[in-house]
Design a protein around this motif. Sequence first.
Motif, PDB file in Angstrom:
ATOM      1  N   ARG A 195       0.845  -1.204   0.000  1.00 21.46           N
ATOM      2  CA  ARG A 195       0.000   0.000   0.000  1.00 21.46           C
ATOM      3  C   ARG A 195       0.873   1.244   0.000  1.00 21.46           C
ATOM      4  NH1 ARG A 195      -5.329   1.400   1.927  1.00 21.46           N
ATOM      5  NH2 ARG A 195      -5.674   3.536   1.180  1.00 21.46           N
ATOM      6  N   CYS A 196       1.905   1.258   0.819  1.00 20.97           N
ATOM      7  CA  CYS A 196       2.803   2.417   0.858  1.00 20.97           C
ATOM      8  C   CYS A 196       3.471   2.651  -0.492  1.00 20.97           C
ATOM      9  CB  CYS A 196       3.865   2.216   1.938  1.00 20.97           C
ATOM     10  SG  CYS A 196       3.284   2.463   3.630  1.00 20.97           S
ATOM     11  N   GLU A 238       0.832   4.126  -2.936  1.00 15.68           N
ATOM     12  CA  GLU A 238       0.455   5.494  -2.564  1.00 15.68           C
ATOM     13  C   GLU A 238       1.599   6.468  -2.859  1.00 15.68           C
ATOM     14  OE1 GLU A 238      -2.477   6.374  -1.801  1.00 15.68           O
ATOM     15  OE2 GLU A 238      -3.486   4.611  -0.978  1.00 15.68           O
ATOM     16  N   CYS A 258      -4.952   6.109 -12.173  1.00 17.39           N
ATOM     17  CA  CYS A 258      -4.509   7.164 -11.261  1.00 17.39           C
ATOM     18  C   CYS A 258      -4.559   8.487 -12.013  1.00 17.39           C
ATOM     19  CB  CYS A 258      -3.092   6.848 -10.787  1.00 17.39           C
ATOM     20  SG  CYS A 258      -2.347   8.077  -9.728  1.00 17.39           S
ATOM     21  N   SER A 273      -5.683   4.360   6.641  1.00 13.05           N
ATOM     22  CA  SER A 273      -6.521   5.049   5.665  1.00 13.05           C
ATOM     23  C   SER A 273      -7.982   4.668   5.856  1.00 13.05           C
ATOM     24  CB  SER A 273      -6.073   4.680   4.248  1.00 13.05           C
ATOM     25  OG  SER A 273      -7.016   5.106   3.285  1.00 13.05           O
ATOM     26  N   VAL A 288      -7.397   1.800  -4.327  1.00 12.15           N
ATOM     27  CA  VAL A 288      -6.016   2.155  -3.972  1.00 12.15           C
ATOM     28  C   VAL A 288      -5.222   2.362  -5.246  1.00 12.15           C
ATOM     29  CG1 VAL A 288      -3.910   1.292  -2.863  1.00 12.15           C
ATOM     30  CG2 VAL A 288      -6.147   0.900  -1.785  1.00 12.15           C
ATOM     31  N   PRO A 289      -4.436   3.461  -5.337  1.00  8.28           N
ATOM     32  CA  PRO A 289      -4.121   4.435  -4.298  1.00  8.28           C
ATOM     33  C   PRO A 289      -5.252   5.431  -4.067  1.00  8.28           C
ATOM     34  CG  PRO A 289      -3.039   5.035  -6.342  1.00  8.28           C
ATOM     35  CD  PRO A 289      -3.684   3.711  -6.585  1.00  8.28           C
ATOM     36  N   SER A 290      -5.323   5.927  -2.846  1.00 10.00           N
ATOM     37  CA  SER A 290      -6.394   6.839  -2.484  1.00 10.00           C
ATOM     38  C   SER A 290      -5.905   8.208  -2.042  1.00 10.00           C
ATOM     39  CB  SER A 290      -7.230   6.230  -1.351  1.00 10.00           C
ATOM     40  OG  SER A 290      -6.449   6.082  -0.171  1.00 10.00           O
ATOM     41  N   CYS A 291      -4.569   8.396  -1.964  1.00 12.31           N
ATOM     42  CA  CYS A 291      -4.047   9.639  -1.382  1.00 12.31           C
ATOM     43  C   CYS A 291      -4.440  10.865  -2.196  1.00 12.31           C
ATOM     44  CB  CYS A 291      -2.531   9.571  -1.232  1.00 12.31           C
ATOM     45  SG  CYS A 291      -1.617   9.419  -2.785  1.00 12.31           S
ATOM     46  N   GLU A 338      -8.167  11.278  -0.899  1.00 17.11           N
ATOM     47  CA  GLU A 338      -8.464  11.220   0.525  1.00 17.11           C
ATOM     48  C   GLU A 338      -8.050  12.488   1.264  1.00 17.11           C
ATOM     49  OE1 GLU A 338      -7.860   7.998   4.159  1.00 17.11           O
ATOM     50  OE2 GLU A 338      -7.341   7.493   2.099  1.00 17.11           O
ATOM     51  N   ALA A 350      -2.811  11.649   3.295  1.00 13.71           N
ATOM     52  CA  ALA A 350      -2.157  12.136   2.081  1.00 13.71           C
ATOM     53  C   ALA A 350      -0.880  12.890   2.404  1.00 13.71           C
ATOM     54  CB  ALA A 350      -3.113  13.038   1.294  1.00 13.71           C
ATOM     55  N   VAL A 402       1.812  10.364   3.147  1.00 19.32           N
ATOM     56  CA  VAL A 402       2.234   9.683   1.922  1.00 19.32           C
ATOM     57  C   VAL A 402       3.185  10.566   1.130  1.00 19.32           C
ATOM     58  CG1 VAL A 402       1.441   8.895  -0.339  1.00 19.32           C
ATOM     59  CG2 VAL A 402       0.246   8.155   1.726  1.00 19.32           C
TER      60      VAL A 402
END
Length: 267
Positions: A40-41, A44, A101, A215, A223-226, A229, A234, A237
């Motif tokens: 996930r990291c 993001e 994205c 998150s 995902v990604p959501s930054c 979000e 965010a 991230v």
Amino acid sequence: MHDAGSADGTDDGDRTDSDRTGGANIGALVGAVGGAGTTRCTLEAAAALAADGADVGVFDAAYATQGLADHLDGRIEPDLTALVTDAADAPLSDALTTLDCEAPGRVSVCPAFAPLERFARAKAPDAARRFEARLNRASERFDHVLVDVPPVAANQAIAAVNAADRVVVVAPGTTRGADAVQRTRTRLEHVGSGADFVVATRGAFEAADCEVPASEVTDPASVPSCLDEGGPFAESVARLAAGATGRDVSEAAGSGGLLSGVERYVK
């Protein structure tokens, strides 16, 4: 959907130094333990870099969990393990999928999605050498390359940290996570590497350079959501992306968007 060519429309085309915007080209995000949130990291951080206009390649060295594939639609063939075994002569573009994205830059993902027999062969020393060569070749194509790396206990993980310009250790924000960071530092030293940046997820510990909170978005398809979000997630991230690459994001910070204020984290 598969990405049939490079960012400039040619197959595996090179990007010159003048095309890039600076910073470390290959960043390895290493999980100190399983379940740390490294996949996930990685995604993001890639999205945050794309928001700053970068073209980012993401590679999956976590062959056993194959977590990146969960975030992609469509058929995955060939995958990364094929590129280092049976399809060693295939162009990288055959295995790239463009992540959904919405950003000025682009995120291209090379996932692992293979049967047990092939991912076992992909962990062999000769396959790990091919993997390292693939990463170095990808660094000529993308502004930044990020690698989702499992705990350093397999050949492909060692290949990833050997190729990396910067190594980020990801651990849960617990006492167990803090202890695992120390073990990971020792393992990295044993292979001639080191930790440039430490991330605590879903909690905190003293040695962390950055803390990424949980998150609100948990669906892999979201995902990604930054980029959507916002808020502390965010912001953290963006700090992680800066730590993984050293990228100067002052121009994006001036726009008041996702990366606003993050230039203070870039050393």
